[in-house]
Scaffold this motif. Structure first.
Motif, PDB file in Angstrom:
ATOM      1  N   PHE A  24      30.582   3.896   1.019  1.00  0.00           N
ATOM      2  CA  PHE A  24      30.543   3.349   2.373  1.00  0.00           C
ATOM      3  C   PHE A  24      30.728   1.838   2.293  1.00  0.00           C
ATOM      4  O   PHE A  24      29.833   1.102   1.898  1.00  0.00           O
ATOM      5  CB  PHE A  24      29.199   3.679   3.022  1.00  0.00           C
ATOM      6  N   ASN A  25      31.922   1.358   2.647  1.00  0.00           N
ATOM      7  CA  ASN A  25      32.203  -0.072   2.634  1.00  0.00           C
ATOM      8  C   ASN A  25      33.068  -0.421   3.845  1.00  0.00           C
ATOM      9  O   ASN A  25      33.261   0.405   4.744  1.00  0.00           O
ATOM     10  CB  ASN A  25      32.881  -0.488   1.322  1.00  0.00           C
ATOM     11  N   LEU A  26      33.590  -1.632   3.870  1.00  0.00           N
ATOM     12  CA  LEU A  26      34.358  -2.079   5.035  1.00  0.00           C
ATOM     13  C   LEU A  26      35.636  -1.277   5.243  1.00  0.00           C
ATOM     14  O   LEU A  26      36.181  -1.244   6.347  1.00  0.00           O
ATOM     15  CB  LEU A  26      34.690  -3.571   4.890  1.00  0.00           C
ATOM     16  N   SER A  27      36.107  -0.624   4.185  1.00  0.00           N
ATOM     17  CA  SER A  27      37.323   0.178   4.317  1.00  0.00           C
ATOM     18  C   SER A  27      37.023   1.640   4.641  1.00  0.00           C
ATOM     19  O   SER A  27      37.931   2.469   4.652  1.00  0.00           O
ATOM     20  CB  SER A  27      38.141   0.107   3.019  1.00  0.00           C
ATOM     21  N   PHE A  28      35.742   1.951   4.898  1.00  0.00           N
ATOM     22  CA  PHE A  28      35.383   3.335   5.205  1.00  0.00           C
ATOM     23  C   PHE A  28      36.137   3.785   6.453  1.00  0.00           C
ATOM     24  O   PHE A  28      36.129   3.098   7.480  1.00  0.00           O
ATOM     25  CB  PHE A  28      33.873   3.445   5.433  1.00  0.00           C
ATOM     26  N   ALA A  32      25.632   3.708   3.800  1.00  0.00           N
ATOM     27  CA  ALA A  32      25.766   2.569   4.711  1.00  0.00           C
ATOM     28  C   ALA A  32      24.559   1.649   4.610  1.00  0.00           C
ATOM     29  O   ALA A  32      23.418   2.104   4.533  1.00  0.00           O
ATOM     30  CB  ALA A  32      25.911   3.076   6.141  1.00  0.00           C
ATOM     31  N   GLY A  33      24.825   0.354   4.603  1.00  0.00           N
ATOM     32  CA  GLY A  33      23.760  -0.633   4.534  1.00  0.00           C
ATOM     33  C   GLY A  33      24.334  -2.029   4.452  1.00  0.00           C
ATOM     34  O   GLY A  33      25.526  -2.204   4.173  1.00  0.00           O
ATOM     35  N   PRO A  34      23.505  -3.041   4.679  1.00  0.00           N
ATOM     36  CA  PRO A  34      24.006  -4.421   4.690  1.00  0.00           C
ATOM     37  C   PRO A  34      24.422  -4.937   3.325  1.00  0.00           C
ATOM     38  O   PRO A  34      25.228  -5.863   3.228  1.00  0.00           O
ATOM     39  CB  PRO A  34      22.816  -5.217   5.245  1.00  0.00           C
ATOM     40  N   SER A  35      23.862  -4.369   2.239  1.00  0.00           N
ATOM     41  CA  SER A  35      24.221  -4.825   0.898  1.00  0.00           C
ATOM     42  C   SER A  35      23.808  -3.768  -0.114  1.00  0.00           C
ATOM     43  O   SER A  35      23.152  -2.783   0.225  1.00  0.00           O
ATOM     44  CB  SER A  35      23.538  -6.159   0.569  1.00  0.00           C
ATOM     45  N   THR A  36      24.175  -4.001  -1.366  1.00  0.00           N
ATOM     46  CA  THR A  36      23.790  -3.083  -2.441  1.00  0.00           C
ATOM     47  C   THR A  36      22.497  -3.520  -3.121  1.00  0.00           C
ATOM     48  O   THR A  36      22.050  -2.872  -4.068  1.00  0.00           O
ATOM     49  CB  THR A  36      24.901  -3.001  -3.500  1.00  0.00           C
ATOM     50  N   ALA A  37      21.895  -4.605  -2.651  1.00  0.00           N
ATOM     51  CA  ALA A  37      20.654  -5.094  -3.253  1.00  0.00           C
ATOM     52  C   ALA A  37      19.511  -4.126  -2.967  1.00  0.00           C
ATOM     53  O   ALA A  37      19.498  -3.426  -1.954  1.00  0.00           O
ATOM     54  CB  ALA A  37      20.318  -6.481  -2.719  1.00  0.00           C
TER      55      ALA A  37
END
Length: 229
Positions: A32-36, A74-79
């Protein structure tokens, strides 16, 4: 979702159903990233999952359903820690299952006097990849046992370098394992495993999407069962 429906059908027929079902991501086969390609499609699939669960009234009325995001959800970051799944994706499911719980990753629950920690991360693979010296095989050659020993001795769920796994420092305490919990669920895409000693029960339920594996856990006896796939 056909395999999941078979599992729900089996539990629906039981007189005493599980108190809690735990679903851990990833909830999509693509990262899940901006290109999803389609947020709306994933939202629709969550709605279908809600319909499937609601079609089992015994489970819907007597069980709770917990959803924990995976590393590629989905989420704001991978942290770490990862926040709960966005409401936009889950609100269709909640229309059918109002008592569904969407938590962070990791997640801690209290079952009477026991503390159970759930952590969804491909930790075994990443720890082995970051390992400079292979662990000693004098006592065991099981990498899962080495992983459990490492996180217990470090008192931290993810003792990886920050360049490998970023951590939100203000919430680093959520990854601490002191005092040691009664049970740790290290959900990983590697094969399912269980490790028990006098202090702790730790297991990996495996990947349901890939291998159709799941685990039944009884907190009262700390018994881990691997149902037939």
């Amino acid at each position: 979702m056909g395999k999941l429906e078979i599992v729900l059908n089996n539990f629906e027929s039981m007189e005493v159903v599980p108190s809690l079902f735990v679903f851990m991501g990833n909830f999509c086969s693509h990262p899940f990233n901006l290109s999803f390609p389609s947020f709306s499609s994933l939202r629709l699939q969550f709605g279908k999952l809600g319909q499937m669960i609601a079609a089992h009234p015994h489970l819907k009325d007597h069980s709770r359903f917990l959803f924990i995001p995976g590393p590629e959800d989905a989420g704001p970051s991978t942290a770490l820690p990862r926040c709960a799944l966005p409401k936009y994706l889950t609100e269709e499911l909640q229309k059918y299952i109002p008592n569904a719980i969407f938590s962070s990753n990791p997640c801690r629950i209290k079952f009477y006097t026991q503390e159970i920690v759930f952590f969804r991360q491909d930790l075994l693979y990443r720890m082995r990849r970051s390992c400079l010296i292979s662990p000693s095989t004098e006592e065991t050659d099981d990498y899962f046992e080495h992983l459990v020993a490492t996180i217990i001795h470090q008192s931290h769920l993810c003792p990886l370098p920050l360049m490998v796994q970023p951590i939100i420092w203000n919430y680093d305490h959520s990854l601490h394992l002191y005092p040691t919990p009664h049970t740790i669920v290290l959900a990983d895409k590697s094969e399912r495993k269980v490790f028990k000693d006098t202090r702790i029960t730790c297991f990996n339920p495996g990947s349901f999407s890939s291998d159709s594996t799941l685990v039944t856990y009884r907190p009262c006896t700390q018994e881990v069962e691997f149902p037939a796939s």
